[in-house]
Design an enzyme around this catalytic site. Structure first.
Site, mmCIF file in Angstrom:
data_model
loop_
_atom_site.group_PDB
_atom_site.id
_atom_site.type_symbol
_atom_site.label_atom_id
_atom_site.label_comp_id
_atom_site.label_asym_id
_atom_site.label_seq_id
_atom_site.Cartn_x
_atom_site.Cartn_y
_atom_site.Cartn_z
ATOM 1 N N ARG A 98 0.842 -1.189 0.000
ATOM 2 C CA ARG A 98 0.000 0.000 0.000
ATOM 3 C C ARG A 98 0.887 1.252 0.000
ATOM 4 N NH1 ARG A 98 -5.154 1.753 -1.055
ATOM 5 N NH2 ARG A 98 -6.120 2.856 0.680
ATOM 6 N N THR A 373 -7.716 -0.519 -7.941
ATOM 7 C CA THR A 373 -8.713 -0.782 -8.239
ATOM 8 C C THR A 373 -8.732 -1.454 -9.491
ATOM 9 O OG1 THR A 373 -9.324 0.879 -6.989
ATOM 10 C CG2 THR A 373 -10.104 0.341 -8.466
ATOM 11 N N THR A 391 -4.253 -0.600 -7.104
ATOM 12 C CA THR A 391 -5.039 0.564 -7.511
ATOM 13 C C THR A 391 -4.222 1.844 -7.568
ATOM 14 O OG1 THR A 391 -7.066 1.795 -6.985
ATOM 15 C CG2 THR A 391 -5.740 1.118 -5.132
ATOM 16 N N ASN A 393 -6.355 4.344 -7.009
ATOM 17 C CA ASN A 393 -7.546 4.910 -6.376
ATOM 18 C C ASN A 393 -8.526 5.352 -7.459
ATOM 19 O OD1 ASN A 393 -9.280 5.450 -4.334
ATOM 20 N ND2 ASN A 393 -8.357 7.369 -3.707
ATOM 21 N N ASP A 415 -7.859 8.299 0.648
ATOM 22 C CA ASP A 415 -8.371 7.196 1.468
ATOM 23 C C ASP A 415 -8.121 7.429 2.961
ATOM 24 O OD1 ASP A 415 -9.599 5.698 -0.456
ATOM 25 O OD2 ASP A 415 -7.965 4.273 -0.729
ATOM 26 N N SER A 444 -7.708 1.011 3.472
ATOM 27 C CA SER A 444 -8.243 0.549 2.186
ATOM 28 C C SER A 444 -9.469 -0.331 2.390
ATOM 29 C CB SER A 444 -7.161 -0.270 1.477
ATOM 30 O OG SER A 444 -7.661 -0.857 0.306
ATOM 31 N N SER A 445 -10.240 -0.492 1.319
ATOM 32 C CA SER A 445 -11.340 -1.465 1.322
ATOM 33 C C SER A 445 -11.008 -2.673 0.446
ATOM 34 C CB SER A 445 -12.618 -0.821 0.780
ATOM 35 O OG SER A 445 -12.977 0.290 1.543
ATOM 36 N N GLY A 465 -13.715 -1.155 -6.716
ATOM 37 C CA GLY A 465 -15.051 -0.615 -6.425
ATOM 38 C C GLY A 465 -15.100 0.225 -5.165
ATOM 39 N N GLY A 466 -13.935 0.701 -4.697
ATOM 40 C CA GLY A 466 -13.918 1.571 -3.519
ATOM 41 C C GLY A 466 -14.591 0.899 -2.342
HETATM 42 O O1 DON Z 1 -8.060 1.186 -1.338
HETATM 43 C C1 DON Z 1 -9.229 1.461 -1.550
HETATM 44 O O2 DON Z 1 -10.142 1.056 -0.874
HETATM 45 C C2 DON Z 1 -9.563 2.346 -2.728
HETATM 46 N N1 DON Z 1 -8.463 3.204 -3.008
HETATM 47 C C3 DON Z 1 -9.916 1.474 -3.893
HETATM 48 C C4 DON Z 1 -10.265 2.277 -5.101
HETATM 49 C C5 DON Z 1 -11.084 1.559 -6.070
HETATM 50 O O3 DON Z 1 -11.444 0.426 -5.906
HETATM 51 C C6 DON Z 1 -11.445 2.332 -7.253
HETATM 52 N N2 DON Z 1 -12.288 1.556 -8.089
HETATM 53 N N3 DON Z 1 -13.380 1.679 -8.355
#
Ligand code: DON
Length: 563
Positions: A98, A373, A391, A393, A415, A444-445, A465-466
């Site tokens: 990360r 992502t 990702t 982001n 984030d 992060s998610s 997908g955030g």
């Molecule tokens: O780490 C995370 O949770 C986010 N930065 C992920 C970003 C993400 O999945 C973007 N896609 N849709």
């Protein structure tokens, strides 16, 4: 007669100018090995590496390099990610690469003099980037588990960058959507500038090819030191960026103990902090296990209500307790304790939605605990599995393309919780646990996950997908094990999502029937619609031993293939 030939030649000529098209396979069944990635060219690279005798980690590493070229909106060397590995002998490991906040970062760096969040500062431009971890992570994973030489894994990406590749419809649409941002945050033109991209246009990235060569020839130092590092820092200095040579030289990926949970006869392996994914996923599964959701039925009002209530509770804990465990005592054991999760659902009513306002995060005595992502799922011919999510982001990250070095930098700083209680771009709120601090990793998610059934590899899955990644993974798993859907249907089925705040069920168009939403509305749920909730790539081991790979129709480029 002449006219059709003329048009055929014209079409062929146009095809040459624009490169060759490729077809994405949405599902595949295979005897030995499977690769599911967000792009057919990346899947092809992964499959080739497996056929050359590489293992799942080799293939995952090669796919990541290739994705940095062919999927520039999320594939990266300017971002970071998490890799979960389960070897055929059952050994499991998770690697955290990360991004980290630069040394000059500070808690209030995104606030103005009055203490208000400066809109967009953590999202676009040079100050939005964390110190990238991807290159360190790929070398670390390869050093511990790889079989083939790194040059073999990175050369396909170099070739794709040098020769170029035809952009897909999806990529062309996105490139067009971000032209104004590219121009706003980059002074010099770069290969992404173009008045109008069309599917099939060739994208050549010579600067990126050169950087990948430096990395191939010098290892991580080809990125974190020397020419590339100087180019990153020069890019930072051209605006308000703060990543320094020291930040880059100091970056290290970290092995962490995977989160392990049990749901009925399934053992869940997932990502620990600084991702919230593993903790929240296992919390939700534990909360749901006592309820007969299979009997209630797929997307029935009781099932959706109960799942949404479990989601709400897990995300309340996420907001308060989850962050980088190197900086903050994340009470992982307490959050996953059976006694806590049973009590967590005590206030649950089958008849009415619990107001998020009344759901507080669990209160724990904080003691030092024992805890230390784009997504790709791979199973190799030896039975090793890799689940990796990486990702920038947002699409194309901060939109800042490093001049000379040829890649986009992440905007992962968003984030962090830049101010307690103020939602980030995914609507997620946070507090002390996820406040900005120098050298800290942002929460992060991302939820790379591997599931065992009766001790054997059963499923590999994950998604971009955030904030919706965790609930997307949850639903695909339950769709298979509770609702008996074949994997491709489990992945394509409509999804919903609750994240505590805002207090609403986010729902894909038509995911739930009108009568279901009416029943849920009567219980007090509110709804918001979304185009897509997470984009899942998954593999399941079928009862006859074959592998079923499923790519998500939500991303037309998602691709599954095996042999
Ligand atoms: O780490 C995370 O949770 C986010 N930065 C992920 C970003 C993400 O999945 C973007 N896609 N849709």
């Amino acid at each position: 007669m002449l006219r059709p030939i003329f048009f055929l030649l014209l079409a062929l000529f146009a095809g040459c100018q624009r490169g060759t098209y490729y077809v994405a396979h949405k599902a595949a069944i295979a005897e030995a090995a499977m690769v599911v990635t967000p792009h057919p060219l990346a899947s092809a690279v992964g499959l080739k590496i497996l056929k050359q005798g590489g293992n799942a980690v080799d293939a995952a590493v090669a796919v990541q390099w290739a994705m940095a070229v062919v999927y520039p909106r999320a594939g990266n060397i300017g971002g970071g990610g998490f890799m979960l590995i389960r070897r055929a002998n059952g050994e499991a490991a998770s690697l955290d690469y990360r991004e980290k906040a630069p040394a000059q970062a500070s808690r209030d760096m995104y606030l103005d003099a009055k203490g208000n969040v400066v809109e967009g500062l953590s999202i676009n431009g040079h100050l939005a980037s964390g110190v990238p971890g991807a290159v360190a992570g790929l070398f670390e994973a390869h050093a511990r588990y790889g079989k083939l030489p790194m040059a073999k894994l990175i050369n396909p990406a170099i070739e794709l960058a040098q020769k170029g590749f035809a952009v897909s419809h999806g990529e062309a649409d996105r490139l067009n959507a971000y032209q104004a941002d590219f121009r706003k945050y980059n002074e010099d033109p770069n290969p992404f500038f173009k008045d109008k991209w069309q599917a099939g246009d060739l994208l050549v990235q010579s600067e990126l090819a050169r950087t990948l060569q430096l990395i191939r020839d010098n290892g991580p130092e080809g990125f974190y030191k020397g020419e590339t590092a100087r180019e990153i820092v020069a890019e930072m200095k051209s605006a308000n960026g703060i990543i320094s040579l020291d930040d880059l030289a100091a970056y290290q990926a970290k092995w962490r103990k995977p989160i392990i949970g049990q749901y009925k006869q399934y053992r869940i392996l997932s990502m620990p902090p600084p991702s919230s994914g593993g903790v929240a996923l296992v919390q939700m599964l534990d909360m749901l296990e006592p309820y007969p959701i299979a009997q209630w039925g797929f997307h029935s009002p009781q099932t959706v209500h109960t799942m949404a209530e479990a989601m709400r509770r897990a995300y309340a804990d996420r907001a308060e307790h989850l962050g980088d465990s190197d900086f903050y005592t994340v009470p992982v054991d307490s959050l996953l304790a059976a006694s806590y999760l049973q009590q967590r659902m005590a206030g649950f009513s089958p008849d009415s939605a619990t107001l998020s306002q009344s759901i507080l995060a669990g209160q724990f005595k904080l003691t030092l605990e024992s805890f230390e992502t784009e997504h790709t799922s791979i199973v190799d011919q030896e039975g090793n599995a890799v689940s990796v999510t990486t990702t920038l982001n947002s699409n194309y990250g901060s939109k800042v393309w490093v001049s000379g070095a040829g890649f986009f930098l992440n905007n992962e700083m968003d984030d962090f919780s830049v101010k307690p209680g103020v939602p980030n771009q995914f609507g997620l709120v946070g507090a002390e646990a996820n406040a900005v601090a120098p050298g800290k990793r942002m929460l992060s998610s991302m939820t790379p996950t591997i599931v065992e059934k009766d001790g054997n590899l059963f499923m590999v899955l994950g998604a971009p997908g955030g904030s919706t990644i965790i609930t997307g993974v949850l639903q695909v798993f339950l769709n298979v094990v509770e609702f008996g859907l074949p994997l491709d249907q489990a992945v394509s089925a409509g999804r919903f999502h609750h994240q505590w705040l805002p207090d609403q069920i986010l729902m894909e168009n038509n995911a739930l029937s009108e009568s279901t939403t009416a029943t849920l509305a009567a219980k007090g749920h509110r709804f918001q619609t979304a185009k897509a909730i997470a984009v899942v790539k998954a593999i399941v081991r079928l009862p006859d031993g074959r592998l079923h790979g499923a790519a998500d129709p939500r991303n037309p480029d998602d691709d599954a293939r095996g042999f």
